[in-house]
Write a protein that holds these residues in place. Structure first.
Motif, PDB file in Angstrom:
ATOM      1  N   GLU A  25     -31.964   0.586   3.485  1.00 50.68           N
ATOM      2  CA  GLU A  25     -32.282  -0.590   2.685  1.00 50.68           C
ATOM      3  C   GLU A  25     -33.278  -1.469   3.449  1.00 50.68           C
ATOM      4  O   GLU A  25     -33.209  -1.503   4.669  1.00 50.68           O
ATOM      5  N   PHE A  83     -29.977   9.985  -4.203  1.00 52.82           N
ATOM      6  CA  PHE A  83     -30.388   9.438  -2.907  1.00 52.82           C
ATOM      7  C   PHE A  83     -29.324   8.482  -2.402  1.00 52.82           C
ATOM      8  O   PHE A  83     -28.506   7.975  -3.164  1.00 52.82           O
ATOM      9  N   VAL A  84     -29.317   8.319  -1.085  1.00 56.06           N
ATOM     10  CA  VAL A  84     -28.362   7.441  -0.421  1.00 56.06           C
ATOM     11  C   VAL A  84     -29.170   6.425   0.378  1.00 56.06           C
ATOM     12  O   VAL A  84     -30.118   6.802   1.063  1.00 56.06           O
ATOM     13  N   PHE A  85     -28.837   5.136   0.241  1.00 60.00           N
ATOM     14  CA  PHE A  85     -29.485   4.193   1.156  1.00 60.00           C
ATOM     15  C   PHE A  85     -28.492   3.712   2.191  1.00 60.00           C
ATOM     16  O   PHE A  85     -27.397   3.266   1.876  1.00 60.00           O
ATOM     17  N   ARG A 117     -26.876   1.349   4.792  1.00 58.68           N
ATOM     18  CA  ARG A 117     -26.728  -0.102   4.832  1.00 58.68           C
ATOM     19  C   ARG A 117     -26.969  -0.588   6.256  1.00 58.68           C
ATOM     20  O   ARG A 117     -26.670   0.110   7.220  1.00 58.68           O
ATOM     21  N   ARG A 136     -25.563  -3.278   7.608  1.00 53.23           N
ATOM     22  CA  ARG A 136     -24.316  -3.714   8.225  1.00 53.23           C
ATOM     23  C   ARG A 136     -23.180  -3.494   7.251  1.00 53.23           C
ATOM     24  O   ARG A 136     -23.404  -3.221   6.077  1.00 53.23           O
ATOM     25  N   SER A 162     -20.141  -3.889   4.716  1.00 58.24           N
ATOM     26  CA  SER A 162     -19.626  -4.825   3.723  1.00 58.24           C
ATOM     27  C   SER A 162     -18.152  -4.499   3.498  1.00 58.24           C
ATOM     28  O   SER A 162     -17.685  -3.433   3.873  1.00 58.24           O
ATOM     29  N   THR A 190     -16.453  -3.565   1.006  1.00 62.27           N
ATOM     30  CA  THR A 190     -16.093  -2.393   0.211  1.00 62.27           C
ATOM     31  C   THR A 190     -16.645  -1.097   0.820  1.00 62.27           C
ATOM     32  O   THR A 190     -16.678  -0.080   0.178  1.00 62.27           O
ATOM     33  N   LEU A 191     -17.099  -1.168   2.066  1.00 65.03           N
ATOM     34  CA  LEU A 191     -17.700   0.022   2.686  1.00 65.03           C
ATOM     35  C   LEU A 191     -17.287   0.053   4.155  1.00 65.03           C
ATOM     36  O   LEU A 191     -18.084  -0.157   5.052  1.00 65.03           O
ATOM     37  N   ALA A 227     -25.467   2.339   8.539  1.00 65.12           N
ATOM     38  CA  ALA A 227     -24.269   3.123   8.225  1.00 65.12           C
ATOM     39  C   ALA A 227     -24.383   3.833   6.887  1.00 65.12           C
ATOM     40  O   ALA A 227     -24.991   3.314   5.948  1.00 65.12           O
ATOM     41  N   ILE A 228     -23.802   5.036   6.850  1.00 64.38           N
ATOM     42  CA  ILE A 228     -23.613   5.732   5.579  1.00 64.38           C
ATOM     43  C   ILE A 228     -22.165   6.191   5.503  1.00 64.38           C
ATOM     44  O   ILE A 228     -21.489   6.329   6.529  1.00 64.38           O
ATOM     45  N   SER A 229     -21.711   6.413   4.284  1.00 63.54           N
ATOM     46  CA  SER A 229     -20.361   6.936   4.092  1.00 63.54           C
ATOM     47  C   SER A 229     -20.376   8.451   4.273  1.00 63.54           C
ATOM     48  O   SER A 229     -21.264   9.132   3.774  1.00 63.54           O
ATOM     49  N   GLU A 250     -18.673  10.416   2.842  1.00 63.52           N
ATOM     50  CA  GLU A 250     -18.440  11.014   1.532  1.00 63.52           C
ATOM     51  C   GLU A 250     -19.706  11.595   0.906  1.00 63.52           C
ATOM     52  O   GLU A 250     -19.636  12.524   0.109  1.00 63.52           O
ATOM     53  N   PHE A 251     -20.868  11.020   1.266  1.00 60.85           N
ATOM     54  CA  PHE A 251     -22.076  11.343   0.499  1.00 60.85           C
ATOM     55  C   PHE A 251     -23.062  12.261   1.210  1.00 60.85           C
ATOM     56  O   PHE A 251     -23.984  12.774   0.580  1.00 60.85           O
TER      57      PHE A 251
END
Lengths: 199, 199
Positions: free
Chosen positions: B58, B76-78, B80, B82, B84, B86-87, B108-110, B112-113
């Motif tokens: 982002e 696509f995945v962005f 983050r 920092r 949040s 909910t993440l 950071a990415i989850s 999951e994706f």
């Protein structure tokens, strides 16, 4: 918008009575085909309003704004959540409180890109308490531009952001309106209306 | 990419020998038609690589990633910058230093994706010292996925990010390569090569 409702039902996760997690297709991983459909829908709903700019807030509003602006044939501007070194002069700013993050951010746009001759469509991913949308509206008003409408991907209709905006006479178009997240289930406003009609 | 070079020449502002401001069409106000052309170009260059996910950071990478992913028919995945509320679970993180902002961010990415079965195309708006691209590459490696390539809108070829990535054997495709910003003028690498050829 049926495609969006289906996506929310299939892939949204209800974390609490207030929090719907949609990071598999909207605000972390993004489904580009859904975003295209969302952009087309917003463009259709605001086609005859003479929009000259789409305005959103980084980061989750960018993908739907991109597709809306492409369809309408106008540029979009994403407000920044804080100042960077290359974006310091001639800024218009507003303060936005995030209930999710429990912090206040300054949001900013450059005066260069939105001005008195602009007719602005505000787009955002969620509408809950309305803080972000009202902050964007404040930026448009400070720029002496006209806010033509607000396009929201998911409105939590059980919170009062939509009411605040509509009470100001602004056209608010929400592609999915959530009535409640109780008992771990997403209930849409449209469903309730439909159920009432056919009862 | 000629359309992009023309846009940079017409609308880019050289603020110093290191800083090119492109906030009228790329990273504050965004030209959606240019983004579509950029997405098409990235998709063409990586079409046969079996990409399953596009990954960006982002916020300025989102619009070109949106159009690339739409063309390639993948999500696509962005990442983050920092965390949040909910993440927070199952995150893969990396540290990225920004020379522009003079600060270190956690990106950071989850989990999951992006996972071991993914073939990932990394997209970003600028490549200078390579900090962001290397951070994204680190995320891909930690996810045990394969980084297939890196697509950059504007590479500042006089800084060493491109060299760092290419030395690792990664296919880097930059749509505009800037040789220098000296004397307030944007000089592209392609121009120099052309001048040398025709001299």
């Amino acid at each position: 918008m049926e495609l969006l409702q289906e996506k929310i039902k299939q892939n949204g996760k209800v974390l609490s009575e207030n929090v719907l997690k949609v990071d598999s297709f909207l605000n972390h991983q993004v489904d580009p085909i859904l975003m295209q459909a969302i952009g087309d829908e917003f463009a259709d709903r605001f086609r005859d309003c003479g929009i000259t700019k789409v305005l959103t807030l980084e980061s989750s509003g960018i993908a739907p704004s991109m597709m809306t602006a492409l369809n309408l044939g106008v540029p979009f501007v994403f407000a920044r959540k804080r100042k960077s070194l290359t974006l310091v002069n001639d800024l218009i700013t507003s303060e936005v409180y995030s209930f999710t993050k429990q912090e206040t951010n300054t949001i900013a746009i450059s005066k260069e890109f939105i001005g008195p001759s602009d007719r602005v469509l505000i787009i955002d991913d969620f509408l809950a308490n309305g803080e972000a949308a009202l902050g964007l509206l404040d930026l448009v008003q400070k720029a002496e531009a006209e806010a033509v409408g607000v396009g929201i991907v998911i409105e939590k209709s059980f919170q009062d952001g939509g009411k605040k905006l509509r009470n100001q006479g602004i056209q608010v178009e929400s592609l999915a309106q959530i009535r409640s997240l109780q008992a771990g289930r997403v209930q849409f406003l449209e469903e309730v209306q439909h159920e009432t009609t056919t009862a």
